[in-house]
Design a protein around this motif. Structure first.
Motif, short mmCIF file in Angstrom:
data_model
loop_
_atom_site.label_atom_id
_atom_site.label_comp_id
_atom_site.label_asym_id
_atom_site.label_seq_id
_atom_site.Cartn_x
_atom_site.Cartn_y
_atom_site.Cartn_z
N UNK A 37 -7.65 3.25 2.71
CA UNK A 37 -9.05 2.83 2.66
C UNK A 37 -9.23 1.67 1.67
N UNK A 38 -8.62 1.81 0.51
CA UNK A 38 -8.70 0.73 -0.48
C UNK A 38 -8.02 -0.53 0.04
N UNK A 39 -6.92 -0.34 0.77
CA UNK A 39 -6.21 -1.49 1.34
C UNK A 39 -7.08 -2.22 2.36
N UNK A 40 -7.78 -1.44 3.19
CA UNK A 40 -8.66 -2.07 4.20
C UNK A 40 -9.75 -2.88 3.53
N UNK A 41 -10.36 -2.33 2.50
CA UNK A 41 -11.41 -3.05 1.78
C UNK A 41 -10.86 -4.33 1.17
N UNK A 42 -9.62 -4.28 0.66
CA UNK A 42 -9.00 -5.46 0.06
C UNK A 42 -8.72 -6.52 1.13
N UNK A 43 -8.25 -6.09 2.28
CA UNK A 43 -7.93 -7.03 3.36
C UNK A 43 -9.17 -7.78 3.85
N UNK B 158 0.84 -1.19 0.00
CA UNK B 158 0.00 0.00 0.00
C UNK B 158 0.88 1.25 0.00
N UNK B 159 0.79 2.03 -1.07
CA UNK B 159 1.56 3.27 -1.18
C UNK B 159 0.89 4.13 -2.24
N UNK B 160 0.82 5.44 -2.01
CA UNK B 160 0.16 6.30 -2.99
C UNK B 160 1.06 6.58 -4.20
N UNK B 161 2.29 6.10 -4.18
CA UNK B 161 3.19 6.26 -5.32
C UNK B 161 3.23 4.97 -6.12
N UNK B 162 2.79 5.04 -7.36
CA UNK B 162 2.84 3.86 -8.23
C UNK B 162 4.27 3.40 -8.45
N UNK B 163 5.21 4.36 -8.52
CA UNK B 163 6.60 4.01 -8.75
C UNK B 163 7.19 3.24 -7.56
N UNK B 164 6.82 3.66 -6.35
CA UNK B 164 7.31 2.94 -5.16
C UNK B 164 6.78 1.53 -5.15
N UNK B 165 5.48 1.38 -5.44
CA UNK B 165 4.88 0.04 -5.45
C UNK B 165 5.58 -0.84 -6.49
N UNK B 166 5.81 -0.26 -7.67
CA UNK B 166 6.44 -1.03 -8.74
C UNK B 166 7.87 -1.42 -8.37
N UNK C 275 -0.68 8.85 3.24
CA UNK C 275 -1.53 8.47 2.09
C UNK C 275 -2.87 9.18 2.21
N UNK C 276 -3.58 9.37 1.09
CA UNK C 276 -4.90 9.99 1.14
C UNK C 276 -5.96 9.06 1.74
#
Length: 392
Positions: A43-49, A16-24, A64-65
């Motif tokens: 929030x998206x991470x919580x829903x995924x979990x 979970x990170x708001x930077x796509x480059x960091x995730x990649x 993160x937002x």
């Protein structure tokens, strides 16, 4: 977005990170060893979990937002879903902020790393946490099987010694299968006999009750605690090495050291001593021997004046723990230097390497009778590490 859907056998992580480059960047480092799912905010991470029960480790940024990393950790740790409540969590941040690190750990994060961490170290930490998560699930299954025969001591509210022995056999067997280890810590309130003699059993029991409460708050769910006598406790901690066990013992000692009890207008300050043993450094695999060693070290701490933590090499301080941490990573560093032919860098690590490898070398000598000069190797390592000169 879900990645590597054809690699279901690999341990699954949520990044979970708001930077796509960091995730990649993280995924590129670990994609050969882990199946990765990624989300861009808490929030998206919580829903995924909630919906994805296959996630074994959560890696989260802080800023993160919608929901930041702190909020996500709080929500996971407060969850009534067992698999989420105990989910291993790594916080990844762009800087070494001690305040952020401390807050993340207080909220329940298991580890804290900085962006740009090397692949070898990142993979090693993730391997440790996925093994820890798997073992935790197996331990929980074992505990659920015993739920109808809860072996709790009604007086202390802690586990009985008989249950401790049974738990140890399970933890040691799991440790062997998972190539992990078990640590034993014994704690005793300093000069408890003097407290009893001067103030009576009632006051000593009140002090012991405080220690029980602190232990109950600080131990992990998979740890087992038993009271062996008034003011004397034993803690069995699976998949915990000597460094982590020693650090925990020091935190508990510090928490107890802040207690001041008042009895009939007189202030009573409380200290606690601890002895620590571990299969990782002591090369033992029975509870009886680990316990015996821990008590020997407890006696050493008390003989030295009390309010101390003792391990294999005597008193454990913050400096000692920092030194042990440096040794723990030096093996990986040395292997990388060897691959690159960087012998000068390895030479600088030799003292820590020799000390770190002592348990392995001792085990190899016992099993294979190689004729290794163990006493000489250990003496050289210690002399070099402390700056002493050999008299030979």
């Amino acid at each position: 977005m879900r990645m590597n859907e054809d690699t279901n056998a690999l341990p699954r992580l949520l990044i979970v990170d708001d930077s796509r480059m960091v995730r990649a960047s993280i995924i590129k480092q670990i994609r050969d060893r882990f199946d990765c799912r990624e989300e861009c905010d808490g929030e998206a991470a919580w829903e995924a979990l909630v919906v994805d029960s296959t996630v074994q480790v959560l890696i989260t940024d802080i800023g993160m937002p919608r929901l930041d990393g702190y909020g996500l950790i709080e929500r996971v740790r407060a969850s009534r879903i067992a698999r989420l409540h105990k989910l291993p969590i790594i916080v990844i941040s762009g800087d070494e902020d001690d305040g952020a690190r401390e807050r993340a750990r207080e909220l329940g994060a298991n580890d804290f790393i900085t962006k740009g961490i090397g692949t070898a170290e990142l993979v090693a930490r993730l391997d440790t946490l996925t093994r820890y998560g798997q073992t935790s699930r197996e331990l929980e299954e074992s505990r659920e099987a015993l739920a109808n025969h809860s072996p709790i001591d009604p007086g202390s509210g802690l586990t009985t010694r008989a249950y401790m022995n049974w738990r140890a056999s399970q933890d040691l067997a799991l440790a062997r299968r998972q190539q992990g280890g078990v640590s034993v810590m014994v704690f005793e309130i300093d000069r408890i006999d003097e407290v009893v003699a001067k103030y009576g059993h009632q006051v000593a029991e009140l002090i012991a009750k405080k220690l029980r409460a602190i232990l109950a708050l600080k131990v992990r769910h998979e740890d087992t605690v038993s009271e062996l006598g008034i003011g004397k406790f034993m803690l069995l901690s699976p998949l915990t090495d000597m460094v982590a066990a020693s650090a925990f013992a020091m935190r508990l000692q510090s928490a107890i050291g802040k207690l001041v009890m008042t009895y009939r207008g007189e202030q009573i300050r409380v200290g606690v001593s601890a002895g620590v043993s571990s299969t990782y450094v002591d090369g033992l695999d029975t509870l009886s021997r680990l316990t015996e060693l821990a008590f020997e070290r407890l006696a050493g701490a008390q003989s030295a004046g009390g309010n101390r933590v003792f391990g294999k090499d005597g008193e454990i301080t913050r400096e000692v723990i920092e030194r042990m941490l440096r040794r723990a990573v030096s093996v990986d560093q040395a292997l990388n230097h060897l691959r690159l032919g960087q012998e000068d860098e390895i030479a600088a690590l030799l003292p820590d390497l020799l000390l770190a490898l002592q348990p392995l070398l001792q085990f190899a000598e016992r099993r294979l009778q190689l004729g290794l000069p163990m006493a000489r190797l250990e003496r050289l390592a210690r002399e070099t590490a402390t700056g002493e000169e050999s008299m030979e």
